[in-house]
Design a protein around this motif. Sequence first.
Motif, PDB file in Angstrom:
ATOM      1  N   MET A  87       0.704  -1.083  -0.126  1.00 26.82           N
ATOM      2  CA  MET A  87       0.010   0.511  -0.055  1.00 26.82           C
ATOM      3  C   MET A  87       1.289   1.637  -0.122  1.00 26.82           C
ATOM      4  O   MET A  87       0.375   2.532  -0.610  1.00 26.82           O
ATOM      5  CB  MET A  87      -0.527  -0.084   0.868  1.00 26.82           C
ATOM      6  N   ASN A 133       3.256   1.420  -3.241  1.00 32.75           N
ATOM      7  CA  ASN A 133       2.084   1.749  -4.868  1.00 32.75           C
ATOM      8  C   ASN A 133       1.480   2.706  -4.534  1.00 32.75           C
ATOM      9  O   ASN A 133       0.802   3.321  -5.391  1.00 32.75           O
ATOM     10  CB  ASN A 133       1.367   0.161  -4.406  1.00 32.75           C
ATOM     11  N   SER A 134       1.164   3.936  -3.782  1.00 33.91           N
ATOM     12  CA  SER A 134       0.891   4.662  -3.079  1.00 33.91           C
ATOM     13  C   SER A 134       1.943   5.996  -3.256  1.00 33.91           C
ATOM     14  O   SER A 134       1.641   7.406  -3.003  1.00 33.91           O
ATOM     15  CB  SER A 134       0.351   5.187  -1.984  1.00 33.91           C
ATOM     16  N   CYS A 190      -5.629  -9.461 -10.771  1.00 33.93           N
ATOM     17  CA  CYS A 190      -4.893  -8.827 -11.437  1.00 33.93           C
ATOM     18  C   CYS A 190      -2.483  -8.860 -11.156  1.00 33.93           C
ATOM     19  O   CYS A 190      -2.506  -9.474 -11.872  1.00 33.93           O
ATOM     20  CB  CYS A 190      -4.867  -7.507 -11.833  1.00 33.93           C
ATOM     21  N   CYS A 244      -9.893  -6.287 -14.650  1.00 36.18           N
ATOM     22  CA  CYS A 244      -9.521  -5.191 -12.968  1.00 36.18           C
ATOM     23  C   CYS A 244     -10.642  -4.798 -12.462  1.00 36.18           C
ATOM     24  O   CYS A 244     -11.634  -4.230 -13.299  1.00 36.18           O
ATOM     25  CB  CYS A 244      -9.109  -4.203 -13.404  1.00 36.18           C
ATOM     26  N   PHE A 272     -10.060  -2.336  -7.792  1.00 37.76           N
ATOM     27  CA  PHE A 272      -9.397  -2.172  -6.405  1.00 37.76           C
ATOM     28  C   PHE A 272      -8.811  -0.871  -6.453  1.00 37.76           C
ATOM     29  O   PHE A 272      -8.390  -0.190  -5.766  1.00 37.76           O
ATOM     30  CB  PHE A 272      -9.381  -3.475  -5.629  1.00 37.76           C
ATOM     31  N   GLY A 273      -7.322  -1.699  -6.550  1.00 36.29           N
ATOM     32  CA  GLY A 273      -5.658  -0.773  -7.233  1.00 36.29           C
ATOM     33  C   GLY A 273      -5.048  -0.428  -5.731  1.00 36.29           C
ATOM     34  O   GLY A 273      -5.030   0.634  -5.418  1.00 36.29           O
ATOM     35  N   THR A 300      -4.919   2.456  -3.157  1.00 34.43           N
ATOM     36  CA  THR A 300      -5.738   3.091  -2.469  1.00 34.43           C
ATOM     37  C   THR A 300      -6.171   4.356  -3.920  1.00 34.43           C
ATOM     38  O   THR A 300      -6.885   4.817  -3.945  1.00 34.43           O
ATOM     39  CB  THR A 300      -3.985   4.816  -1.870  1.00 34.43           C
ATOM     40  N   PHE A 301      -6.171   3.393  -5.101  1.00 30.00           N
ATOM     41  CA  PHE A 301      -6.652   3.830  -6.258  1.00 30.00           C
ATOM     42  C   PHE A 301      -8.506   4.436  -6.239  1.00 30.00           C
ATOM     43  O   PHE A 301      -8.271   4.697  -6.563  1.00 30.00           O
ATOM     44  CB  PHE A 301      -6.543   2.557  -7.251  1.00 30.00           C
ATOM     45  N   SER A 302      -9.102   2.954  -5.798  1.00 33.51           N
ATOM     46  CA  SER A 302     -10.095   2.676  -4.604  1.00 33.51           C
ATOM     47  C   SER A 302     -11.016   4.515  -4.208  1.00 33.51           C
ATOM     48  O   SER A 302     -12.263   4.635  -3.970  1.00 33.51           O
ATOM     49  CB  SER A 302     -11.010   1.885  -4.540  1.00 33.51           C
ATOM     50  N   MET A 303      -9.844   4.952  -3.315  1.00 34.55           N
ATOM     51  CA  MET A 303     -10.195   6.363  -2.277  1.00 34.55           C
ATOM     52  C   MET A 303     -10.096   7.032  -3.789  1.00 34.55           C
ATOM     53  O   MET A 303     -10.636   8.330  -3.865  1.00 34.55           O
ATOM     54  CB  MET A 303      -9.642   6.359  -1.559  1.00 34.55           C
ATOM     55  N   LYS A 304      -8.760   7.552  -4.450  1.00 32.99           N
ATOM     56  CA  LYS A 304      -8.446   8.059  -4.994  1.00 32.99           C
ATOM     57  C   LYS A 304      -8.852   8.790  -6.041  1.00 32.99           C
ATOM     58  O   LYS A 304      -9.031  10.008  -6.756  1.00 32.99           O
ATOM     59  CB  LYS A 304      -6.685   7.997  -5.475  1.00 32.99           C
ATOM     60  N   ASN A 305      -9.246   7.488  -6.976  1.00 32.29           N
ATOM     61  CA  ASN A 305      -9.919   7.599  -7.892  1.00 32.29           C
ATOM     62  C   ASN A 305     -11.136   6.736  -8.282  1.00 32.29           C
ATOM     63  O   ASN A 305     -11.865   5.543  -8.581  1.00 32.29           O
ATOM     64  CB  ASN A 305      -9.266   7.014 -10.098  1.00 32.29           C
ATOM     65  N   SER A 328     -12.937   3.692 -10.656  1.00 35.45           N
ATOM     66  CA  SER A 328     -12.617   2.026  -9.318  1.00 35.45           C
ATOM     67  C   SER A 328     -14.052   1.623  -8.942  1.00 35.45           C
ATOM     68  O   SER A 328     -14.310   0.744  -9.747  1.00 35.45           O
ATOM     69  CB  SER A 328     -12.625   2.604  -8.138  1.00 35.45           C
ATOM     70  N   HIS A 386     -13.494  -5.734  -1.839  1.00 37.85           N
ATOM     71  CA  HIS A 386     -13.498  -4.695  -2.386  1.00 37.85           C
ATOM     72  C   HIS A 386     -14.836  -5.242  -3.122  1.00 37.85           C
ATOM     73  O   HIS A 386     -16.063  -4.546  -3.118  1.00 37.85           O
ATOM     74  CB  HIS A 386     -12.557  -4.356  -3.971  1.00 37.85           C
TER      75      HIS A 386
END
Lengths: 211, 508, 267
Positions: C45, C48-49, C146, C179, C182-183, C185-190, C194, C223
């Motif tokens: 996390m 990737n962030s 993925c 996909c 989820f990704g 913090t992608f799920s929150m930032k975008n 998502s 997710h």
Amino acid sequence: MSAREEILGRIRTALKDNPEAPQIPRQYRQTSPLDESALIELLVDRLIDYKAQVSVVDAAGVPARIAELLAGAQSYVVPTGVDAGWLTGLDHESGERRRHLDSTAAPLSVAELDGIDAVVTGSAVAVAETGTIILDGSPNQGRRAISLVPDHHICVVNAADIAGILPEALRRIDGTRPLTMISGPSATSDIELERVEGVHGPRKLDVIIAR
Amino acid sequence: MSTFLGMPSLPVYGTGNLFASESFPTAAHRELGNAQLRANLGHATHTIRDKRLKMVAELPDWEQLRDAGSAIKESVMARLPELLEQFEENFTARGGVIHWARDADEANAIVAGLVRDTGETEVVKVKSMATQEIGLNEYLEEQGITAFETDLAELIVQLDHDKPSHILVPAIHKNRTEIRDIFLREMPGADPQLTDDPAVLAMAARAHLRRKFLSAKVAVSGANFALADSGTLAVVESEGNGRMCLTLPETLITVMGVEKLLPSWQDLEVFMQLLPRSSTGERMNPYTSLWTGVTEGDGPQNMHLVLLDNGRSAALADEMGRSALHCIRCSACMNVCPVYERTGGHAYGSTYPGPIGAILSPLMTGIQAEENNSLPYASSLCGACYDACPVKINIPDILVHLRSVDVDSKRGKKKLPSQMDAGMKAASWALSSGKRLGMIEKGLPLGRLVAGPDKKITKLPGIAAGWTQSRDIPAPPRESFRSWWAKEHRKPDTSSAPEPSQDKEDQP
Amino acid sequence: MRIALFATCIVDAMYPATARATVKILERLGHEVVFPSGQACCGQMHVNSGYLKEAVPVVANHVAAFDTADYDVAVAPSGSCVASVKHQHPMVARSCGDKALEARAAAVGAKTYELSELLVDVLGVTDAGAQLGSFFPHRVTYHPSCHGMRLLRLGDRQAQLLRSVQGIDLADLPEADQCCGFGGTFSMKNADVSSAMLEDKTANIAATGAELCTGGDASCLMHIGGGLSRQGSAVTTLHLAEILASTAEEPASVSGEVRVSTGKATR
């Protein structure tokens, strides 16, 4: 400092870590195992897939096939270096009347080419796997404009000039000549990815494969 | 004089159409609201994806071709100065003229000057990413020169006064009906009976452009490849508009990024197998033109090439990111990208959309330029782009790298840490010790309390609200695995050398 | 064989049943499982962030917990955490210039396996029904996450194991390779993108008529399950390990209390 010096300087600075240029692994196929009849079969299959028209004839049958394809044409252009034998199937008088010759020394204007219905050229080499014909501006293929502006391109491919795969074909030609690689008639997939054959280039491509 | 005296310091970033003017999430929110766009994109990307897979599967040596393509490009980057000089020498020897442009403004001025020198006020254009990047059409218009886009999709976009949204199929966001309406509205002399059949629309474009092609004196193109050892340029296309532009006019001006070089003729056999299958999903594109300087009596007799930096040297200076310059603009990455599929290309702001754009744009402009720092986050890191890339650009790794460049660029600059900063710091503390995580897990029953009788958490505050916008969180368990294990295995765990007392402490 | 379990933080804290199932499977095959108690999280996390600096102590902790322990191989019921251990840990160590940590991280990575990888490649499980007694009489669909698919190249190992579970009715998931959105913090930032991805995933799951969706990554399942729950779907999610651990005598609970579910499965 000139833009040239500055850009080259920037690039050298960017590479200050001196990255190594790797060896190029060339484990991809360099040759194909197909014999002549298999090459012809594959090329025909691929050309038809592109919606080109193909006919396979003996060398002696080329003139008749050309005459047949030109039957509906009011006019046609050939490069001055075209194989004279190819045009013997045309009725002599009408063949002469409809014929326009083009060369780098005596080029037709763009407007003249636009008024001509068809073009007959030879080819330098073909790639069976991809259905590609390569023109290299040799005297029997002529200037690039003649195989572009008329709406119907009749292209003769000698069976001996068919390579199996692209690397084989590119080894046979001089890359510094003006080259056109042709794979079927012009096409677009710009509208909903639906392929439409025939846009700005010749809308009709006839390939005669001469055994 | 020492050669180092004049050595420019890096990075010198690019200008032009490389910037996101609003953050990706903001732009994406708007684009996602356009149901027609989503339907068009979904249809188009799926169609092209399937075609690509089919064509790639046909080649037994696809992976070997990718390996070769990747190594060739890596080699080009390592040898770029020498290859550029070699190319220049060969191109010039064959009657071509080379111009170097540091940035978009300089490239535009060079092209406008060259057109002005011919006395013409109109040019025909072959689709080119480089000229899109520098905003050439708009600049030429200011200078009283009209540029006619001749690629069907570029024509659609130009007629609609829109922006391209895909590097291969710029009008991918439009469906046939929308395109018919654009033609009826904007194309002089369009047949009012025009249908929305793609074949009919293509014929309308042919009729519209034919006169332009036949009378054009100047053409502007990009280039797909440039061969250093011969000075040869290549343009890969489908419609024949490229051949028209490259063959019929008297003057040809090509604009090309410095990274487009290939060392030799032999390398073309690799890229001409990789590119068509990756981009349009065809065995071979209908037409590829190759020319080496001027050929007497055949084609344009005045041949110019503008070599463009515009931030490429900056991208090259980033050791982790430089392989982004291997890109051959095939667009396979965007066609397989689940994010691109839903937002379309406009959400990325820059000329370069999709996964490659999310790395290339910030590498060329610097991460802090406008909103480009939001681009590296526009990915779930699913990795589909890396698998599809014909030259094996590890886009997910570069995305992650650029995220860290972004985070580091902000360290110590903000008065208050963001929620994300604070959360990451706290998580780093909590997750860097089994003991601490075990202690925190003792609070799990509290989470069950929050979840209530429905056993789910449906609303969270702050940045976590993004999650609960469309997802619940399950009620946590009564106890963690760690705690259960400790109970089950009361004997000291010999494998837990760093924190030998933990099992005991984990007892409830 | 002595097998060290890396539970992963999310399974440890939120899905302990998945870790217990993993232990059960391995013990059933006659192996000894140990739990290095210093373990916490793989740190992906953070990586990737973009928080590489903050990832360093997390990675160092994982390496410390696993390179001192006495075991033959390590296993985690997560493709993405294993990919992080294998690929990201040495990179994180390099980024902070710690050569020793880099070498130790690489050594730990080399001994770490994703569950299906361990079962198929190392422990020779080809038939879960016969070798593990796996029995799961439900209609199930499977989402290949993925990172397992593309970073670890798990291929069809997970699907193969599922197919060999007795009584299972495995339904193909349309667009399975897409996909779930989820990704991390992608799920929150975008969150919007998502959510759009998730919507398509859950629609595809619904189209299979399955009672539940399984997979090898608890985070993706959380997710997907979170989305299904919000949509009021009766479909739930369950980790692959729990299906493999399920037997006729000791069946897995399909709508247990830690599941995200608003109702009982209807089929």
